[in-house]
Design an enzyme around this catalytic site. Structure first.
Site, PDB file in Angstrom:
ATOM      1  N   HIS A   1      -5.105  -5.409  -1.647  1.00 19.19           N
ATOM      2  CA  HIS A   1      -5.831  -4.984  -0.604  1.00 19.19           C
ATOM      3  C   HIS A   1      -7.226  -6.039  -0.743  1.00 19.19           C
ATOM      4  O   HIS A   1      -8.456  -5.738  -1.086  1.00 19.19           O
ATOM      5  CB  HIS A   1      -6.766  -3.666  -0.584  1.00 19.19           C
TER       6      HIS A   1
ATOM      7  N   GLU B   1      -1.780  -2.817  -8.084  1.00 24.38           N
ATOM      8  CA  GLU B   1      -3.136  -2.876  -7.115  1.00 24.38           C
ATOM      9  C   GLU B   1      -3.494  -1.610  -6.549  1.00 24.38           C
ATOM     10  O   GLU B   1      -2.911  -0.696  -6.657  1.00 24.38           O
ATOM     11  CB  GLU B   1      -2.461  -3.738  -5.859  1.00 24.38           C
TER      12      GLU B   1
ATOM     13  N   SER C   1       1.002  -1.200  -0.028  1.00 24.96           N
ATOM     14  CA  SER C   1       0.023  -0.019   0.068  1.00 24.96           C
ATOM     15  C   SER C   1       0.894   1.154   0.096  1.00 24.96           C
ATOM     16  O   SER C   1       1.727   1.540  -0.909  1.00 24.96           O
ATOM     17  CB  SER C   1      -0.787   0.112   1.160  1.00 24.96           C
TER      18      SER C   1
END
Length: 399
Positions: free
Chosen positions: A369, A304, A209
């Site tokens: 995620h 992502e 992330s």
């Protein structure tokens, strides 16, 4: 202190040079050199280059005169000898990056918060997972903090950078785990001392992330492979296969080469080989134009994201395309995009924006995620077989 210096018998730039080294630690070497006013730019892999006219001064300050052969022997015996291929330094896009050693039970690992504040219940559950793997956990000072005036940060930028510097520079720490993402890594990246980080050698760095900014920076500035994988707060309640895969990748990396346990969808057929790069789309787009951005040239890209509207993803991907970030890409593995619209709308967006690149492309790789978030080592060669729907490492993630 055990400082060593060999005779000034190495020619270069019209003069002769000695090599100053330590068979105790690089920290000791840097302190000694700084005390003599020797500039840090003179450090090369595992030693300082010392001009002949300063040889006597260095010996008088406490360095032990030894032969060049003896100096190398003692560095190798101490595990401090670094050959050129092992040195942490920038590498051109598409090159394999330096890998850290694998973990062993009993290793000490540091856990830190490089971005946002960490939920303590999820943190404690994740720390127990690390301990169950036989690891000794060291919590960095600001791991459980929250900045009063900017509550979305765990601590000041300087404090979070200091935690990372301290963890990376500690010779007892074998790996650094990020507790969570959130927001904030971009703010502190430029406060890191890359020379000191390079001198500490490679370690495993784990997170995803917002940690994409660290993956990019460590690749750009140090040429080191890092691991895009579950943060500590996701280990306790996360998917068992994700935990097992991360543990295998860290402790027995030869058993964790397959990144698609089940075949995924093909968007563009074909096969491609290259080192892995990428991460969170929003962070990759934000990296464009910075000194720590690593482009996709000659690489296989992993993408992502989470909780982004389709039009925002469109804007970010368009920005990456227009900036040239995708130029020369060899393949694309589209991971999980939780909370980013329906699967059908995301697929249509990817087909519209990225598929025209014409390179082999997978859709739905279990990375990102979602409950299943398999760890991926960036900077390690992989094979993307879009015909078979698979992504496989060609080398283990760690040595």
């Amino acid at each position: 202190m055990t400082l060593l210096i060999d005779p000034p018998n190495s020619p270069g730039h019209g003069r002769f040079w000695s090599h100053l080294a330590s068979d105790e630690s690089f920290d000791e070497l840097h302190r000694f050199a700084a005390g003599l006013g020797i500039p840090q730019r003179g450090f090369d892999r595992d030693h300082y280059d010392i001009p002949a006219e300063r040889y006597e001064q260095v010996v008088a300050a406490g360095a032990e005169p030894v032969s060049s052969r003896e100096l190398i022997r003692r560095l190798e015996a101490a595990g401090l000898r670094r050959r050129k291929a092992q040195v942490l330094r920038p590498r051109r896009p598409g090159q394999s990056l330096v890998r850290a050693r694998r973990l062993r039970p009993g290793d000490t690992v540091a856990v830190l918060a490089p971005a946002g504040p960490v939920p303590e219940d999820r943190l404690d559950a994740g720390l127990e997972v690390l301990r169950s793997w036989g690891l000794v956990v060291r919590e960095m000072p600001h791991l459980r903090g929250r900045l009063d005036d900017l509550g979305y940060l765990a601590a000041t930028d300087a404090s979070r950078a200091a935690d990372l510097m301290a963890a990376w520079g500690d010779p007892d720490v074998a790996a650094v785990f990020c507790a969570r993402g959130g927001y904030g890594v971009h703010r502190m990246v430029d406060l890191l001392d890359w020379v000191s980080l390079a001198s500490a050698g490679p370690k495993a760095l784990v997170g995803f992330s917002d940690v994409t900014a660290l993956h990019q920076a460590f690749a750009a500035m140090l040429g080191i492979s890092t691991i895009h994988g579950p943060v500590v707060t996701s280990l306790g309640a996360g998917d068992e296969e994700s935990r097992s895969h991360l543990r295998a990748l860290l402790f027995e990396p030869e058993s964790a080469l397959v990144l698609t346990p089940e075949p995924v969808d093909t968007l563009v057929p074909g096969r491609a080989q290259g080192v892995l790069v990428g991460g969170n789309v929003a962070l990759l787009a934000a990296e464009v134009g910075t000194s720590t951005a690593v482009p996709a040239a000659e690489c296989i890209v992993v993408l992502e994201d989470v909780d982004e509207s389709p039009y925002r993803l469109d804007r970010m991907l368009t920005h990456l395309l227009r900036s040239g970030w995708f130029d020369g890409v060899r393949g694309v593995a589209v991971g999980q995009f939780s909370g980013c619209g329906s699967e059908a709308s995301l697929r249509r967006l990817v087909e519209d924006r990225i598929a025209p690149l014409g390179v082999p492309m997978l859709f739905g790789v279990p990375i990102g995620h979602s409950d299943r978030n398999l760890a991926v080592p960036f900077g390690v060669p992989a094979l993307l077989d879009a015909d078979a729907g698979t992504l496989t490492l060609r080398d283990p993630a760690l040595l």
